[in-house]
Design an enzyme around this catalytic site. Structure first.
Site, PDB file in Angstrom:
ATOM      1  N   LYS A 117     -36.846   9.581 -14.263  1.00 36.28           N
ATOM      2  CA  LYS A 117     -35.591   9.388 -14.986  1.00 36.28           C
ATOM      3  C   LYS A 117     -35.560   8.034 -15.671  1.00 36.28           C
ATOM      4  CE  LYS A 117     -32.581  12.359 -12.255  1.00 36.28           C
ATOM      5  NZ  LYS A 117     -32.132  12.284 -10.863  1.00 36.28           N
ATOM      6  N   LYS A 198     -25.714  28.060  -7.654  1.00 38.56           N
ATOM      7  CA  LYS A 198     -25.535  27.751  -6.231  1.00 38.56           C
ATOM      8  C   LYS A 198     -24.184  27.076  -6.028  1.00 38.56           C
ATOM      9  CE  LYS A 198     -27.464  24.585  -2.828  1.00 38.56           C
ATOM     10  NZ  LYS A 198     -28.606  24.011  -2.173  1.00 38.56           N
ATOM     11  N   LYS A 201     -20.332  21.411  -4.579  1.00 38.60           N
ATOM     12  CA  LYS A 201     -19.156  20.579  -4.838  1.00 38.60           C
ATOM     13  C   LYS A 201     -19.152  20.075  -6.291  1.00 38.60           C
ATOM     14  CE  LYS A 201     -15.673  18.598  -2.864  1.00 38.60           C
ATOM     15  NZ  LYS A 201     -14.673  19.381  -2.158  1.00 38.60           N
TER      16      LYS A 201
HETATM   17  P1  ADP Z   1     -23.000  20.135  -2.218  1.00 44.41           P
HETATM   18  O1  ADP Z   1     -24.089  20.740  -3.047  1.00 44.41           O
HETATM   19  O2  ADP Z   1     -21.763  20.950  -2.268  1.00 44.41           O
HETATM   20  O3  ADP Z   1     -22.765  18.682  -2.505  1.00 44.41           O
HETATM   21  P2  ADP Z   1     -24.558  19.228  -0.054  1.00 44.41           P
HETATM   22  O4  ADP Z   1     -25.670  18.971  -0.981  1.00 44.41           O
HETATM   23  O5  ADP Z   1     -23.805  18.053   0.501  1.00 44.41           O
HETATM   24  O6  ADP Z   1     -23.526  20.230  -0.732  1.00 44.41           O
HETATM   25  O7  ADP Z   1     -25.099  20.123   1.133  1.00 44.41           O
HETATM   26  C1  ADP Z   1     -24.887  19.923   2.511  1.00 44.41           C
HETATM   27  C2  ADP Z   1     -25.602  21.022   3.262  1.00 44.41           C
HETATM   28  O8  ADP Z   1     -25.080  22.310   2.944  1.00 44.41           O
HETATM   29  C3  ADP Z   1     -27.094  21.087   2.952  1.00 44.41           C
HETATM   30  O9  ADP Z   1     -27.796  21.297   4.153  1.00 44.41           O
HETATM   31  C4  ADP Z   1     -27.242  22.281   2.047  1.00 44.41           C
HETATM   32  O10 ADP Z   1     -28.487  22.930   2.264  1.00 44.41           O
HETATM   33  C5  ADP Z   1     -26.078  23.175   2.443  1.00 44.41           C
HETATM   34  N1  ADP Z   1     -25.563  23.868   1.246  1.00 44.41           N
HETATM   35  C6  ADP Z   1     -24.870  23.316   0.242  1.00 44.41           C
HETATM   36  N2  ADP Z   1     -24.550  24.222  -0.714  1.00 44.41           N
HETATM   37  C7  ADP Z   1     -25.069  25.389  -0.281  1.00 44.41           C
HETATM   38  C8  ADP Z   1     -25.084  26.717  -0.809  1.00 44.41           C
HETATM   39  N3  ADP Z   1     -24.497  27.036  -1.960  1.00 44.41           N
HETATM   40  N4  ADP Z   1     -25.717  27.672  -0.117  1.00 44.41           N
HETATM   41  C9  ADP Z   1     -26.315  27.389   1.049  1.00 44.41           C
HETATM   42  N5  ADP Z   1     -26.324  26.182   1.607  1.00 44.41           N
HETATM   43  C10 ADP Z   1     -25.718  25.172   0.966  1.00 44.41           C
END
Ligand code: ADP
Ligand code: TRP
Length: 454
Positions: A117, A198, A201
């Site tokens: 990046k 997917k 947040k």
């Molecule tokens: P976000 O993408 O909402 O910020 P995080 O990256 O903080 O979520 O993810 C926290 C945990 O939840 C991780 O272990 C991730 O693998 C799981 N997780 C997040 N989004 C999903 C999803 N859409 N499906 C399955 N697991 C998820």
């Protein structure tokens, strides 16, 4: 077969969504329920690589602790703690830096992505560069066999494995256990309410767990369904329709789900009703978790207690691994324990007096952790001809009730009963502190209850 499982959770301030729950939390809790030993910790040392504001870090740590506890990581088979409360993580990292090459480290995603990046190396801190080594230390300290992680973390588990292999080879030992990543395929990627990406947040396509029901209702009502369907009387598609995918996950009334699917395909139910039912099911499914969140928020002392016990239990294992590692490389493992330094010599006991102590095998029929004490474990102990006695042992910083139940230990059975809280302890377990400061009990698996051993 029961395995040692370990996972770290990055502290974050965001509130949980169903993607986190079904993708990460529930699979983790299920691993514990299935009888595996699960170590789960908040990786607050890792967080320093990106969060360098104290208030933010404290808030993020508190948030994930409450979220994870609400979802059940303080159940039996779990050791839940904060990484920074177990100093061995940082100590092992120092040793492991010597067992990985610069070239391999430069190929790690987190670092490479920054370079690609165009981030200047002056602005990449060494914590971020070393991130995978600290993570390897996390994993290897506990002899973890399985490490549940998101797909983006797979490379980090692989490097932990390489480091362990290299360490064992160079030291000619089998000190470190080689870990394997556990990546749940179907749920590793729950689709968001936009029906395509997917759930995440940052994409704003989530359904929350702890949010106000007004918010959750909106999230559900805005969910993508079958775009070809114009009215409720058009036959709709169920496959790949996120609303039905969610019904399958958290609507426990399977007959209702089957019925809704049938009516949807026949064109006899509207999207609004299907979504309203999804909201009702959400309320039912997550009610207990939401209540637990409220409970932990109201009871910070209980949370602190769970973390203190978790850290003590983690240290029990981590310190032993670290001592083995230190010995394997030729360092001194004579760690000075503060307890050893402050304890005063006790007065001499005569030989005859010592010989009067009676040691007997007792079988623990039942053990529990009384709510009125932080230190004690209560045991109902069968001493055969002597009958069943109640004995309290101050070992809760190191052991849980489950570590006693059904096992035979040696107890001192001829000391006078001693008052503990409102209760009386009718004897004392025999335990001696080892070089790591951990009280080791004297287990005699085969012996009959009541047998005199000393
Ligand atoms: P976000 O993408 O909402 O910020 P995080 O990256 O903080 O979520 O993810 C926290 C945990 O939840 C991780 O272990 C991730 O693998 C799981 N997780 C997040 N989004 C999903 C999803 N859409 N499906 C399955 N697991 C998820
Ligand atoms: N890096 C992991 C993440 O961002 C968190 C983590 C830290 C971890 N240490 C770990 C995961 C050890 C598994 C094992 O999700």
């Amino acid at each position: 077969m029961s395995k040692i499982i370990l996972t770290g959770v990055t502290p974050s301030g965001s509130s949980l969504h169903v993607g986190n729950y079904f993708g990460a939390l529930k699979p983790l809790v299920d691993l514990g329920t299935a009888g595996n030993q699960v170590y789960c910790f908040v990786s607050d040392l890792h967080a320093l690589t990106t969060v360098q504001d104290r208030a933010t870090l404290e808030n993020n740590v508190k948030n994930v602790i409450i979220n994870y506890l609400s979802c059940g990581v303080e159940a039996q088979n779990f050791v839940f703690f904060r990484q920074s409360e177990v100093a061995e993580h940082a100590q092992l990292e120092t040793i492991l830096t010597n067992y990985v090459g610069l070239g391999q480290m430069k190929r790690m995603h987190a670092y490479k992505d920054k370079l690609e990046k165009g981030v200047d190396t002056e602005n990449i801190n060494m914590g971020l560069f070393n991130y995978p080594i600290l993570m390897a230390a996390d994993i290897l300290l506990y002899g973890a066999q399985g490490v549940p992680v998101g797909a983006d973390q797979k490379q980090h588990v692989e490097i932990a494995r390489d480091i362990a292999q290299n360490f064992n080879k160079k030291t000619g030992t089998q000190t470190l256990v080689l870990p394997e990543p556990i990546i749940s395929d179907q749920l590793g990627r729950l689709v968001g309410t936009d029906g395509s990406r997917k759930m995440s947040k940052s994409l704003g396509n989530v359904i929350g767990i702890f949010d106000d029901y007004k918010v959750i209702e909106k999230q559900i009502m805005n969910c993508y369904t079958d775009p070809k369907r114009k009215s409720a009387s058009d036959p709709g598609t169920v496959e790949g329709n996120p609303v039905f995918l969610y019904h399958d996950l958290w609507n426990e009334d399977k007959a209702e789900v089957a019925e809704l699917k049938r009516r949807y395909q026949a064109g006899t139910v509207g999207d609004v009703e299907v979504k309203q039912r999804l909201l009702v099911a959400h309320k039912k499914y997550f009610a207990a978790i939401r209540a637990r969140k409220g409970h932990f928020e109201q009871n910070p002392a209980e949370v602190a207690q769970i973390l203190a016990v978790g850290a003590a239990r983690a240290r029990l294992v981590a310190a032993q691994t670290l001592a083995k590692v230190y010995k394997a490389v030729g360092l001194s493992a004579q760690f000075v324990k503060p307890e050893v330094m402050v304890s005063q010599p006790r007065p001499v006991v005569s030989f005859d007096n010592f010989a009067r102590v009676e040691w007997r095998v007792g079988r623990v029929i039942e053990a529990s952790e009384p709510a009125w004490s932080k230190k004690l474990i209560e045991q109902k102990v069968d001493f055969g001809p002597l009958g069943v006695r109640t004995i309290f042992s101050g070992l809760r910083a190191w052991y849980t009730a489950a570590d006693f139940t059904g096992r035979n230990f040696v107890y001192v059975t001829n000391i006078p009963p001693r008052k503990m809280g409102d209760f009386v302890s009718e004897g004392m377990i025999v335990a001696a502190t080892d070089e790591m400061g951990v009280p080791q009990r004297w287990e005699v698996a085969g012996a009959a209850p009541g047998t005199v051993v000393g």
